[in-house]
Scaffold this active site. Sequence first.
Site, PDB file in Angstrom:
ATOM      1  N   CYS A 154     -16.181   2.825   1.105  1.00  0.00           N
ATOM      2  CA  CYS A 154     -15.047   1.943   1.432  1.00  0.00           C
ATOM      3  C   CYS A 154     -14.581   2.122   2.871  1.00  0.00           C
ATOM      4  CB  CYS A 154     -13.910   2.197   0.460  1.00  0.00           C
ATOM      5  SG  CYS A 154     -13.380   3.927   0.434  1.00  0.00           S
TER       6      CYS A 154
ATOM      7  N   HIS B 237      -7.537   0.731  -6.164  1.00  0.00           N
ATOM      8  CA  HIS B 237      -7.727  -0.005  -4.902  1.00  0.00           C
ATOM      9  C   HIS B 237      -8.447  -1.324  -5.224  1.00  0.00           C
ATOM     10  CE1 HIS B 237      -7.896  -0.790  -0.767  1.00  0.00           C
ATOM     11  NE2 HIS B 237      -8.811   0.061  -0.357  1.00  0.00           N
TER      12      HIS B 237
ATOM     13  N   GLN C  87     -10.341  -3.775  -2.663  1.00  0.00           N
ATOM     14  CA  GLN C  87     -11.632  -3.217  -2.231  1.00  0.00           C
ATOM     15  C   GLN C  87     -12.752  -3.657  -3.179  1.00  0.00           C
ATOM     16  OE1 GLN C  87     -12.194  -0.733   0.490  1.00  0.00           O
ATOM     17  NE2 GLN C  87     -14.302  -1.319   0.045  1.00  0.00           N
TER      18      GLN C  87
ATOM     19  N   ARG D  71     -13.979  -7.273   3.135  1.00  0.00           N
ATOM     20  CA  ARG D  71     -12.570  -7.057   2.781  1.00  0.00           C
ATOM     21  C   ARG D  71     -11.733  -8.264   3.164  1.00  0.00           C
ATOM     22  NH1 ARG D  71     -10.319  -2.334   2.335  1.00  0.00           N
ATOM     23  NH2 ARG D  71      -8.846  -3.562   1.144  1.00  0.00           N
TER      24      ARG D  71
ATOM     25  N   ARG E  95       0.860  -1.189   0.000  1.00  0.00           N
ATOM     26  CA  ARG E  95       0.000   0.000   0.000  1.00  0.00           C
ATOM     27  C   ARG E  95       0.890   1.230   0.000  1.00  0.00           C
ATOM     28  NH1 ARG E  95      -5.083   2.063   3.572  1.00  0.00           N
ATOM     29  NH2 ARG E  95      -6.056   0.565   2.175  1.00  0.00           N
TER      30      ARG E  95
ATOM     31  N   ASP F 246     -16.823   8.359  -1.193  1.00  0.00           N
ATOM     32  CA  ASP F 246     -15.532   8.182  -0.521  1.00  0.00           C
ATOM     33  C   ASP F 246     -15.092   9.558  -0.015  1.00  0.00           C
ATOM     34  OD1 ASP F 246     -13.061   7.185   0.345  1.00  0.00           O
ATOM     35  OD2 ASP F 246     -12.211   7.003  -1.678  1.00  0.00           O
TER      36      ASP F 246
END
Length: 330
Positions: free
Chosen positions: A272, A135, A138, A317, A108, A231
Amino acid sequence: MSQALSGRHFLKLLDFTPAEIAGLVDLAQDLKQKKHEGIPHRYLEGKNIVLIFEKTSTRTRCSFEVAGHDLGMGVTYLDPSGSQIGNKESIKDTARVLGRMFDGIEYRGYGQEIVETLAEYSGVPVWNGLTNEFHPTQMIADLLTIRENFGSFPGLKLVFMGDAKNNVANSLMVACAKMGINFVACGPAECMPDAQLVETCRAIAAENGCEVQLTSDVEEACTDANIIYTDIWVSMGEPASLWEERIKLLSPYQVNAQVMSYAADDAIFMHCLPAFHDTETAVAKDIEERFGLTEMEVTDEVFESPRSRVFDEAENRMHSIKAIMLATLG
Ligand code: CP
Ligand code: NVA
C-alpha cells in the site's frame, strides 16, 4: 451504479456486497480511462467535501484532493492540528457541524468507532480514509490493480506477509473473501488477525468459493501465490518503542527474492506504501543505526523488480477514491 450507492457511507468493506464492490472497481476503471484520455468528468460540480486527517498521508490526501477537483468539487483539508476535533469539540458535535456545510466527509484517524460516529451524526456520506482497524479505500485500488493484472478475481491466491493484524491486512482479508480470492495471512502467531474477524471472513469466503488461511510457514504460504502483499511493521498510531520487538518477530516474513521464487510465474508484488525498502528516509536511517537493517518488510530488489505493482496501486488510489465519491454523492 451511482444510483445504487447514492447516500451510502464507505466505512468498511463488510458493509458492501461483492456486486457493489465489483461495481466500484468497474467505475474506477472507467474514470481512469476518462482521466487518461483527457475526457472531463465534473459530475459533482458545486458540491463541497472536507478531509479530516488525524494521521499523516501522501496518497490518500492527494487522491481525495485531485479526485474532488476532477469531479468539480470544492475541497477543504483539516490537518491534525487545524481544527477543534477531539480537543474542544466531540466527534458527535463535529459531525453535526460539518454535515451542515459539506456534502461529504473523509476521515483518517484512530478507532473505527470514530468514523462510525461521524457517519451516524453527520447526515452526509462519510468515507473511511484509514482507521486502526480498516483501510477500505485502499482495497478498491488494490482490486483494480489485481484485475488489471489477472483479468478477474475468483481462484486467485493472495498472501499477506508480516503484521497480519493491521488495518491493511484486515481489509485485504475481507476484500478477498468477498471477491472469491484465496487469502493467506503469513506471520508469527502474535501478529495474526482478530479471531472474530477471521471467523466472519471465513463465512463470507465459503459463500464465495474461496478460503481464508493463517500460517507461519512462509514456503507453504507463498507456493503458487499470485499476489504477495506486505505492509509496514509498525503502523501509524503505534508507539515507536515497538520497532525492536516487531523487527525480531517479523524479519522472517520479509518479502525477498526467495519468497517471490515460491510464488507463481506470473506473481506480482503489492504494497500500500509507504515502504521501508531502503535507507532513504529519516525513520529508516534511525532503524539502520539502531538495528543494522537497511531493508525491512520488502527488499529493494523486490520493490524495484518488474513484478512490483506498487506505483500502479498508488495511482489507482486516486481513480478508486473518485469512484467511491461519485457513487455515494452522485
Ligand atoms: N497507502 C496509503 O494510504 O498511503 P498514505 O498513508 O500516504 O495515504
Ligand atoms: N498499516 C499502515 C498503512 C499505511 C497506509 C498504517 O496504518 O500506518
